[in-house]
Design a protein around this motif. Structure first.
Motif, PDB file in Angstrom:
ATOM      1  N   PRO B  19       0.809  -1.237   0.000  1.00 31.20           N
ATOM      2  CA  PRO B  19       0.000   0.000   0.000  1.00 31.20           C
ATOM      3  C   PRO B  19       0.841   1.286   0.000  1.00 31.20           C
ATOM      4  O   PRO B  19       0.344   2.331  -0.414  1.00 31.20           O
ATOM      5  N   ALA B  20       2.092   1.190   0.443  1.00 30.97           N
ATOM      6  CA  ALA B  20       2.940   2.400   0.437  1.00 30.97           C
ATOM      7  C   ALA B  20       3.156   2.898  -1.000  1.00 30.97           C
ATOM      8  O   ALA B  20       3.403   4.087  -1.229  1.00 30.97           O
ATOM      9  N   PHE B  22       0.957   3.165  -3.160  1.00 29.18           N
ATOM     10  CA  PHE B  22      -0.224   3.919  -3.607  1.00 29.18           C
ATOM     11  C   PHE B  22       0.136   5.388  -3.851  1.00 29.18           C
ATOM     12  O   PHE B  22      -0.545   6.095  -4.605  1.00 29.18           O
ATOM     13  N   ALA B  23       1.216   5.839  -3.215  1.00 31.70           N
ATOM     14  CA  ALA B  23       1.643   7.235  -3.367  1.00 31.70           C
ATOM     15  C   ALA B  23       1.828   7.609  -4.845  1.00 31.70           C
ATOM     16  O   ALA B  23       1.467   8.718  -5.256  1.00 31.70           O
ATOM     17  N   TYR B  26      -1.548   8.082  -6.434  1.00 33.31           N
ATOM     18  CA  TYR B  26      -2.128   9.313  -5.897  1.00 33.31           C
ATOM     19  C   TYR B  26      -1.548  10.531  -6.618  1.00 33.31           C
ATOM     20  O   TYR B  26      -2.292  11.402  -7.077  1.00 33.31           O
ATOM     21  N   GLU B  27      -0.232  10.571  -6.735  1.00 31.31           N
ATOM     22  CA  GLU B  27       0.412  11.715  -7.398  1.00 31.31           C
ATOM     23  C   GLU B  27      -0.063  11.854  -8.848  1.00 31.31           C
ATOM     24  O   GLU B  27      -0.277  12.947  -9.339  1.00 31.31           O
ATOM     25  N   PHE B  30      -4.274  12.706  -8.528  1.00 32.43           N
ATOM     26  CA  PHE B  30      -4.878  13.680  -7.609  1.00 32.43           C
ATOM     27  C   PHE B  30      -5.530  14.849  -8.354  1.00 32.43           C
ATOM     28  O   PHE B  30      -6.692  15.199  -8.124  1.00 32.43           O
ATOM     29  N   PHE B  55     -10.088   8.999  -2.530  1.00 39.37           N
ATOM     30  CA  PHE B  55      -8.803   8.303  -2.452  1.00 39.37           C
ATOM     31  C   PHE B  55      -8.761   7.294  -1.299  1.00 39.37           C
ATOM     32  O   PHE B  55      -8.140   6.241  -1.421  1.00 39.37           O
ATOM     33  N   HIS B  56      -9.467   7.608  -0.209  1.00 38.45           N
ATOM     34  CA  HIS B  56      -9.524   6.628   0.881  1.00 38.45           C
ATOM     35  C   HIS B  56     -10.253   5.366   0.409  1.00 38.45           C
ATOM     36  O   HIS B  56      -9.821   4.251   0.694  1.00 38.45           O
ATOM     37  N   LEU B  59      -8.068   3.386  -2.037  1.00 38.62           N
ATOM     38  CA  LEU B  59      -7.019   2.634  -1.345  1.00 38.62           C
ATOM     39  C   LEU B  59      -7.610   1.400  -0.660  1.00 38.62           C
ATOM     40  O   LEU B  59      -7.053   0.299  -0.744  1.00 38.62           O
TER      41      LEU B  59
END
Lengths: 337, 177
Positions: B19-20, B22-23, B26-27, B30, B55-56, B59
């Motif tokens: 899951p890290a 996912f950044a 997101y970028e 967004f 986004f929550h 994820l």
């Protein structure tokens, strides 16, 4: 002249856009009209702070030691409005944000800022608590420039730029949260004898010695400054609890401590007996040690009361908290990662 | 196009494993999701709440996402449209507002993508121009306020605002040309 006119008209139209009015766009020249279309879209520009905050919420940053340099004592400012304080230290002192974690309600749970070679940490108050502003001595290469910059960033002066008898050029400001920032450039090494003469009005005038480094020997950019009622007792506590050693002590009238510097680990802490406008100002500190259990126990034996016993924290530290007799809070931590 | 889809698939699979990661997603997404949401709700604070919700949810449900060659953005748009629909249903009793909770059609997507590109271009501006535009538009500050905070004259701030918009105009042109 013609361009100046356009710049002003663009700004007036942007004011209208931000106020939700869009009149007059059609009548504008093509260049202006194209820029106003962009301005209209930018009205919805996302706030970069929100973007960063949401990212941190979704993917918490990996816990790491944010800076390579160790700093045993880190001043910890607790305010109501940490985001604004972060902006202030960036604007005023060119601080870098190294790390920030938010609480679910969006307030800052913990942030680490670097100023020069040093760290300052800060957080928003938790509900029901009151703020703990602090006093920080800031050594910089150009005090004149930074003092002015701090005022422009919203600070108010509490001491004008002055060539001090002890060899620093110094100006002091207070930010909107009540933190004191004593901004200084070291400009002259003054012997204790000469200092006493100067205090008695008999010594030479302070002057700038170009061969002197702007930071006095042993000092980093940031040194916490404790104004404490009962300086002797505070020194005794620092020494018994944390093994602080004296670097310098300047006695003042009636034997009170006008200024003293102590070393704790690799860091310096300055203090003076509270008086007048420099009244008692208890602070919070993050203290990094090799053995948090042992130092916590030592602090209790030296007269501190426990805030909480050392325990593993989710962010990779083993930490306990104590409050000393002068109401300073020390969060004693060992890095476990 | 083929490469872009493969890269996207790699990114999604990486985030499904860890899951890290996912950044990265997101970028990438967004700005478009925020641009879509804000175009529907027209309120900064509601747009932030809804974008956050999207986004929550993405994820939380990432493991369920199955790669069938449909762009990840389309999946996010669907989550966003549902979140907006729920939001309007919740607030319908309190306010009388036109409900537009459908997934975006292709024309609208084009418009959203243009805006998202614009938002990303702001990030690429020289620092002083970017700072002025962010303070002016995202923080809705006055010229006087910005001048005071940056220690510059109001004229200098207006000029940076002008130059920032001019730079953006040039770069938007390049992007669409």
């Amino acid at each position: 002249m013609a361009e100046q006119n356009l710049i002003d008209r663009l700004d007036a139209a942007i004011d209208a856009i931000l106020a939700g009015r869009r009149e007059g766009l059609a009548a504008a020249e093509p260049e202006l009209a194209a820029m106003l279309v962009i301005a209209g879209d930018l009205r919805d520009l996302p706030d970069p702070d929100f973007k960063a905050r949401l990212k941190a919420e979704l993917v918490p940053p990996a816990v790491e030691v944010p800076m390579s340099a160790v700093q045993t004592v880190i001043p910890y400012l607790v305010v109501d409005g940490a985001a604004e304080l972060i902006r202030f230290v960036k604007d005023a002192f060119g601080a870098d944000e190294r790390f920030k974690v938010h609480r679910p309600d969006g307030t800052v749970m913990h942030a680490e800022m670097s100023i020069g070679d040093s760290k300052v940490e800060l957080a928003d108050i938790r509900e029901g608590m009151h703020p703990f502003p602090g006093a920080i001595h800031l050594y910089v290469p150009d005090v004149d420039a930074l003092y002015e910059r701090a005022l422009r960033a919203g600070a108010t002066s509490i001491g004008p730029l002055t060539d001090q008898p002890y060899g620093d050029r110094e100006g002091s400001v207070k930010d909107a949260f009540g933190n004191h920032w004593y901004i200084a450039t070291h400009q002259e090494n003054v012997s204790e004898e000469e200092l006493m003469l100067r205090f008695a009005g008999k010594g030479t005038k302070p002057r700038r010695d170009p061969s002197v480094a702007p930071l006095p020997e042993g000092f980093g950019a940031v040194t916490p400054y404790l104004h404490v009622a009962g300086a002797e007792r505070q020194i005794d506590f620092l020494s018994r609890a944390f093994g602080a050693t004296e670097v310098e002590r300047t006695p003042g009238p009636e034997g009170r401590i006008m200024h003293a510097t102590f070393r704790v680990g690799d860091s310096l802490v300055e203090l003076s007996e509270a008086h007048g406008q420099w009244g008692p100002m208890p602070m919070h500190f993050h203290l990094y040690v090799d053995d948090a259990d042992a130092v916590y126990a030592r602090a209790l034996r030296a007269g501190a009361t426990s805030i909480f016993a050392p325990a593993a924290m989710p962010y990779g530290e083993y930490m306990g908290g104590v409050r000393d007799a002068a109401s300073n809070e020390w969060y004693i931590a060992t890095r476990s990662s | 196009m083929e490469t872009a889809l493969t890269e996207e698939r790699d990114r999604i699979e990486a985030a499904q494993r860890d899951p890290a990661r996912f950044a990265d997603l997101y970028e990438l997404h967004f700005d478009r999701i925020y641009a879509f949401v804000v175009s529907r709700v027209r309120d900064r604070s509601e747009a932030q709440d809804l974008t956050s919700e999207v986004f929550h949810q993405a994820l939380a449900n990432l493991k369920k996402f199955e790669w069938r060659g449909i762009p990840f953005a389309a999946w996010l748009y669907r989550i966003a449209a549902n979140a907006i629909a729920d939001h309007f249903q919740r607030s319908a009793r309190e306010r009388d507002r036109p409900v537009d909770a459908a997934e975006p059609a292709s024309e609208e997507i084009e418009r959203i993508e243009q805006r998202a590109t614009l938002f990303r271009l702001v990030e690429s501006l020289p620092q002083d121009q970017r700072r002025v535009l962010v303070m002016r538009f995202a923080e809705e500050r006055s010229i006087r306020d910005i001048a005071h905070l940056l220690g510059r004259s109001e004229g200098a701030v207006k000029q940076l605002q002008w130059r920032g918009l001019q730079t953006l105009r040039g770069r938007v042109g390049q992007n669409h040309g």
